[in-house]
Motif scaffolding. Structure first.
Motif, PDB file in Angstrom:
ATOM      1  N   VAL A 166       0.836  -1.060  -0.149  1.00 15.50           N
ATOM      2  CA  VAL A 166      -0.040   0.112   0.399  1.00 15.50           C
ATOM      3  C   VAL A 166       0.952   1.222  -0.017  1.00 15.50           C
ATOM      4  CG1 VAL A 166      -1.311   1.030   0.882  1.00 15.50           C
ATOM      5  CG2 VAL A 166      -1.612  -1.792   1.844  1.00 15.50           C
ATOM      6  N   ASN A 167       1.797   1.335   0.778  1.00 18.08           N
ATOM      7  CA  ASN A 167       2.375   2.421   1.198  1.00 18.08           C
ATOM      8  C   ASN A 167       4.149   2.195   0.450  1.00 18.08           C
ATOM      9  OD1 ASN A 167       0.925   2.507   4.517  1.00 18.08           O
ATOM     10  ND2 ASN A 167       0.992   3.781   2.839  1.00 18.08           N
ATOM     11  N   TYR A 168       4.480   1.045   0.501  1.00 16.53           N
ATOM     12  CA  TYR A 168       5.493   0.276  -0.233  1.00 16.53           C
ATOM     13  C   TYR A 168       5.052  -0.821  -1.009  1.00 16.53           C
ATOM     14  CZ  TYR A 168       6.442  -2.449   3.858  1.00 16.53           C
ATOM     15  OH  TYR A 168       6.523  -3.249   5.384  1.00 16.53           O
ATOM     16  N   ASP A 169       6.386  -1.091  -1.334  1.00 14.57           N
ATOM     17  CA  ASP A 169       6.341  -2.393  -2.512  1.00 14.57           C
ATOM     18  C   ASP A 169       5.674  -4.009  -1.637  1.00 14.57           C
ATOM     19  OD1 ASP A 169       6.263  -0.942  -5.388  1.00 14.57           O
ATOM     20  OD2 ASP A 169       9.065  -1.648  -5.134  1.00 14.57           O
ATOM     21  N   GLY A 170       4.941  -4.272  -1.951  1.00 10.42           N
ATOM     22  CA  GLY A 170       4.382  -5.253  -1.630  1.00 10.42           C
ATOM     23  C   GLY A 170       4.692  -6.845  -2.947  1.00 10.42           C
ATOM     24  N   GLY A 171       3.976  -7.929  -2.967  1.00 10.88           N
ATOM     25  CA  GLY A 171       4.492  -9.207  -2.217  1.00 10.88           C
ATOM     26  C   GLY A 171       3.413  -9.635  -4.217  1.00 10.88           C
ATOM     27  N   TRP A 172       2.720  -8.907  -4.552  1.00 11.06           N
ATOM     28  CA  TRP A 172       2.635  -9.691  -5.907  1.00 11.06           C
ATOM     29  C   TRP A 172       3.786  -9.419  -7.280  1.00 11.06           C
ATOM     30  CZ3 TRP A 172      -3.167  -7.505  -7.787  1.00 11.06           C
ATOM     31  CH2 TRP A 172      -4.156  -7.726  -6.551  1.00 11.06           C
ATOM     32  N   ALA A 173       4.802 -10.033  -6.603  1.00  7.31           N
ATOM     33  CA  ALA A 173       5.849 -10.526  -7.665  1.00  7.31           C
ATOM     34  C   ALA A 173       6.692 -11.401  -7.638  1.00  7.31           C
ATOM     35  CB  ALA A 173       7.274  -9.012  -6.964  1.00  7.31           C
ATOM     36  N   GLU A 174       7.938 -11.882  -7.866  1.00  6.32           N
ATOM     37  CA  GLU A 174       9.070 -12.416  -7.887  1.00  6.32           C
ATOM     38  C   GLU A 174       9.180 -12.330  -6.368  1.00  6.32           C
ATOM     39  OE1 GLU A 174      10.947 -14.882 -11.992  1.00  6.32           O
ATOM     40  OE2 GLU A 174      10.114 -12.825 -12.173  1.00  6.32           O
ATOM     41  N   TYR A 175       9.800 -12.137  -6.039  1.00  7.82           N
ATOM     42  CA  TYR A 175      10.687 -11.110  -4.971  1.00  7.82           C
ATOM     43  C   TYR A 175      10.040 -10.606  -3.937  1.00  7.82           C
ATOM     44  CZ  TYR A 175      14.330 -13.960  -6.880  1.00  7.82           C
ATOM     45  OH  TYR A 175      15.138 -16.021  -7.343  1.00  7.82           O
ATOM     46  N   ALA A 176      10.315  -9.930  -2.563  1.00  9.10           N
ATOM     47  CA  ALA A 176       9.962  -8.783  -2.313  1.00  9.10           C
ATOM     48  C   ALA A 176      11.025  -8.665  -1.122  1.00  9.10           C
ATOM     49  CB  ALA A 176       8.346  -9.403  -0.967  1.00  9.10           C
ATOM     50  N   LEU A 177      10.807  -7.581  -0.408  1.00  7.93           N
ATOM     51  CA  LEU A 177      12.017  -6.975   0.640  1.00  7.93           C
ATOM     52  C   LEU A 177      11.247  -7.157   1.482  1.00  7.93           C
ATOM     53  CD1 LEU A 177      15.276  -6.619   0.366  1.00  7.93           C
ATOM     54  CD2 LEU A 177      14.601  -4.083   0.193  1.00  7.93           C
ATOM     55  N   ALA A 178      12.220  -7.494   2.684  1.00  6.68           N
ATOM     56  CA  ALA A 178      11.334  -7.587   3.986  1.00  6.68           C
ATOM     57  C   ALA A 178      12.447  -7.062   5.228  1.00  6.68           C
ATOM     58  CB  ALA A 178      10.503  -8.379   4.152  1.00  6.68           C
ATOM     59  N   ARG A 179      12.169  -5.990   6.301  1.00  2.99           N
ATOM     60  CA  ARG A 179      12.764  -5.909   7.305  1.00  2.99           C
ATOM     61  C   ARG A 179      13.109  -7.142   8.259  1.00  2.99           C
ATOM     62  NH1 ARG A 179      12.176   0.292   9.654  1.00  2.99           N
ATOM     63  NH2 ARG A 179      12.090   1.581   7.829  1.00  2.99           N
ATOM     64  N   VAL A 180      14.176  -7.556   8.605  1.00  2.12           N
ATOM     65  CA  VAL A 180      14.112  -8.358   9.304  1.00  2.12           C
ATOM     66  C   VAL A 180      13.231  -9.337  10.532  1.00  2.12           C
ATOM     67  CG1 VAL A 180      15.673  -8.078  10.806  1.00  2.12           C
ATOM     68  CG2 VAL A 180      15.692 -10.126   9.793  1.00  2.12           C
ATOM     69  N   GLU A 181      12.940  -7.187  11.183  1.00  2.50           N
ATOM     70  CA  GLU A 181      11.846  -7.966  11.907  1.00  2.50           C
ATOM     71  C   GLU A 181      10.330  -8.300  11.752  1.00  2.50           C
ATOM     72  OE1 GLU A 181      12.416  -3.248  11.586  1.00  2.50           O
ATOM     73  OE2 GLU A 181      13.350  -5.135  11.234  1.00  2.50           O
ATOM     74  N   ALA A 182      10.096  -7.899   9.988  1.00  4.45           N
ATOM     75  CA  ALA A 182       8.928  -8.079   9.344  1.00  4.45           C
ATOM     76  C   ALA A 182       8.611  -9.880   9.075  1.00  4.45           C
ATOM     77  CB  ALA A 182       8.442  -7.413   8.255  1.00  4.45           C
ATOM     78  N   LEU A 183       9.852 -10.649   9.710  1.00  2.00           N
ATOM     79  CA  LEU A 183       9.882 -12.193   9.329  1.00  2.00           C
ATOM     80  C   LEU A 183       9.112 -12.786  10.815  1.00  2.00           C
ATOM     81  CD1 LEU A 183      13.213 -12.960   8.053  1.00  2.00           C
ATOM     82  CD2 LEU A 183      10.961 -12.483   6.656  1.00  2.00           C
ATOM     83  N   CYS A 184       8.157 -13.670   9.959  1.00  3.82           N
ATOM     84  CA  CYS A 184       7.588 -14.536  10.606  1.00  3.82           C
ATOM     85  C   CYS A 184       7.481 -16.336  10.329  1.00  3.82           C
ATOM     86  CB  CYS A 184       5.857 -14.542  10.860  1.00  3.82           C
ATOM     87  SG  CYS A 184       5.731 -13.124  12.110  1.00  3.82           S
ATOM     88  N   ARG A 185       8.234 -16.749  11.205  1.00  2.00           N
ATOM     89  CA  ARG A 185       8.799 -18.347  10.693  1.00  2.00           C
ATOM     90  C   ARG A 185       7.513 -19.447  10.642  1.00  2.00           C
ATOM     91  NH1 ARG A 185      13.524 -20.145  10.867  1.00  2.00           N
ATOM     92  NH2 ARG A 185      14.463 -18.861  12.231  1.00  2.00           N
ATOM     93  N   VAL A 186       7.383 -20.166   9.501  1.00  2.60           N
ATOM     94  CA  VAL A 186       6.336 -21.109   9.080  1.00  2.60           C
ATOM     95  C   VAL A 186       6.423 -22.074   9.442  1.00  2.60           C
ATOM     96  CG1 VAL A 186       4.281 -21.485   7.119  1.00  2.60           C
ATOM     97  CG2 VAL A 186       5.631 -19.316   7.179  1.00  2.60           C
ATOM     98  N   PRO A 187       5.856 -22.832  10.319  1.00  2.00           N
ATOM     99  CA  PRO A 187       6.182 -24.401  10.570  1.00  2.00           C
ATOM    100  C   PRO A 187       6.061 -25.201   9.377  1.00  2.00           C
ATOM    101  CG  PRO A 187       5.121 -23.570  12.535  1.00  2.00           C
ATOM    102  CD  PRO A 187       4.902 -22.159  11.213  1.00  2.00           C
ATOM    103  N   GLU A 188       6.744 -26.252   9.498  1.00  2.00           N
ATOM    104  CA  GLU A 188       6.302 -27.221   8.302  1.00  2.00           C
ATOM    105  C   GLU A 188       4.859 -27.839   7.707  1.00  2.00           C
ATOM    106  OE1 GLU A 188       8.428 -28.157   5.983  1.00  2.00           O
ATOM    107  OE2 GLU A 188      10.546 -27.410   6.807  1.00  2.00           O
ATOM    108  N   SER A 189       4.078 -28.464   9.245  1.00  2.00           N
ATOM    109  CA  SER A 189       2.870 -28.407   9.072  1.00  2.00           C
ATOM    110  C   SER A 189       1.747 -28.096   8.354  1.00  2.00           C
ATOM    111  CB  SER A 189       2.752 -28.248  10.940  1.00  2.00           C
ATOM    112  OG  SER A 189       2.257 -27.851  11.714  1.00  2.00           O
ATOM    113  N   ILE A 190       2.633 -26.747   8.389  1.00  2.00           N
ATOM    114  CA  ILE A 190       1.586 -24.984   7.252  1.00  2.00           C
ATOM    115  C   ILE A 190       1.962 -24.788   5.848  1.00  2.00           C
ATOM    116  CG2 ILE A 190       0.548 -22.913   7.613  1.00  2.00           C
ATOM    117  CD1 ILE A 190       0.995 -23.243  10.285  1.00  2.00           C
ATOM    118  N   ALA A 191       0.896 -25.684   5.443  1.00  2.00           N
ATOM    119  CA  ALA A 191       1.504 -25.048   3.603  1.00  2.00           C
ATOM    120  C   ALA A 191       1.608 -23.440   3.298  1.00  2.00           C
ATOM    121  CB  ALA A 191       0.042 -25.488   2.428  1.00  2.00           C
TER     122      ALA A 191
END
Length: 336
Positions: A105-130
């Motif tokens: 909305v205010n900056y580039d998002g994820g309708w793309a092949e790659y997306a840039l994120a600050r490290v604090e924006a990352l949340c680890r996804v368990p293998e049990s969740i697609a």
């Protein structure tokens, strides 16, 4: 120069294009994520048609997409604790200098092949969740979660109503069931949406045009009314109807976006009953990790939430299907 495909919105002309753009490089404390899936939200529709205008934006063009999952592709300087290949979902909202900034909305998002994120924006996804299911948790699930637990302050055994059983409202029904709300009443003009609400745990699903709606809610709640009502539709008529069936000291939580005026018709009644109207937007940084934990622990199931997956080149089609509610989708995804 490395390039990638991206779906961009041009704000001045409200046009959507699939372009080849420079692939971003992660700076200090940033991570480049290879996108696995990105959700299509009604907020994206409102951005495209001009109903929603960002207060702040980096430029006149933005890559849409605030619901994003993928894998870590590249680490910027200073990043530790992450490795290429790690499965992640990105927080949709961040604070910058006291202001709220939203990805896509205010900056580039994820309708793309790659997306840039600050490290604090990352949340680890368990293998049990697609990763497809993980992508929709920021916003489609976290926004109603925040509305229910933080803004609406829903307590067990409280009677609750949900107006609009689309991408957010459908998850609200499921989440209200999880926190012990009872009864849960869903209201939607689309028969398929009402059927979905019952499948997701609603105790009663009503058509807003049903003249018996107030009486049916009164009967179900022992004439007490709803302790909390949620507007996920962003329609003035919805808000008026919800206020009619709200209990004394009841809370009306506005989640759906609209540029229409907010009006309380029965002002004296509203004041005498000490009711409240509360605005809600997004969720705090704890919501996504909480929901990932609940899903991995089997308390929540998002497998029914993905209505279809389309390639980036069909983004305009996805937007049109959502706008026209073709097939009453919960969430449509784009996959690079």
């Amino acid at each position: 120069m490395a390039v990638m495909r991206a779906v961009r919105l041009h704000f001045p002309t409200h046009t959507l294009t699939v372009d080849e753009v420079a692939r971003p490089e992660p700076g200090r404390d940033q991570v480049l994520v290879r996108v696995a899936a990105a959700g299509v939200c009604l907020s994206d529709v409102h951005l495209i048609d001009g109903t929603l205008t960002p207060l702040n934006r980096a430029s006149d063009t933005v890559i849409l997409g605030h619901e994003v999952s993928g894998t870590v592709a590249e680490l910027g300087p200073g990043v530790s604790g992450w490795q290429p290949g790690d499965r992640v979902v990105l927080q949709a909202v961040e604070k910058r200098d006291g202001a709220t900034w939203t990805r896509g909305v205010n900056y580039d998002g994820g309708w793309a092949e790659y997306a840039l994120a600050r490290v604090e924006a990352l949340c680890r996804v368990p293998e049990s969740i697609a990763l497809d299911q993980a992508a929709i948790i920021p916003d489609a699930v976290s926004t109603p979660w925040g509305a229910i637990t933080t803004t609406g302050r829903v307590r067990p055994a409280e009677a609750v109503g949900v107006w609009g059983v689309g991408g957010l409202g459908a998850h609200a029904v499921q989440l209200l069931r999880a926190v012990g709300a009872y009864p849960v009443v869903a209201v939607d003009p689309v028969p398929a949406a009402r059927e979905r609400a019952l499948a997701f745990g609603a105790d009663l699903a009503l058509d807003p045009a049903d003249p018996e709606l107030p009486a049916l809610i009164a009967a179900l709640t022992g004439r007490a009314g709803l302790a909390v009502a949620f507007d996920f539709a962003g329609v003035p008529a919805v808000r008026e109807q919800a206020l009619e069936v709200l209990a004394p000291r009841g809370r009306l939580v506005l989640v759906g976006l609209t540029d229409q005026p907010l009006t309380v018709i029965a002002g004296t009644r509203f004041t005498f009953l000490q009711q409240q109207i509360l605005g809600h937007y997004a969720s705090d940084e704890t919501a996504v990790p909480q929901l990932l934990g609940l899903a991995s622990g089997g308390r929540l199931d998002f497998s029914r939430s993905i209505s279809d997956v389309l390639p980036l080149e069909r983004a305009a089609e996805a937007v049109e299907r959502l706008q026209k509610k073709q097939g009453a989708p919960i969430r449509l995804l784009l996959r690079p």
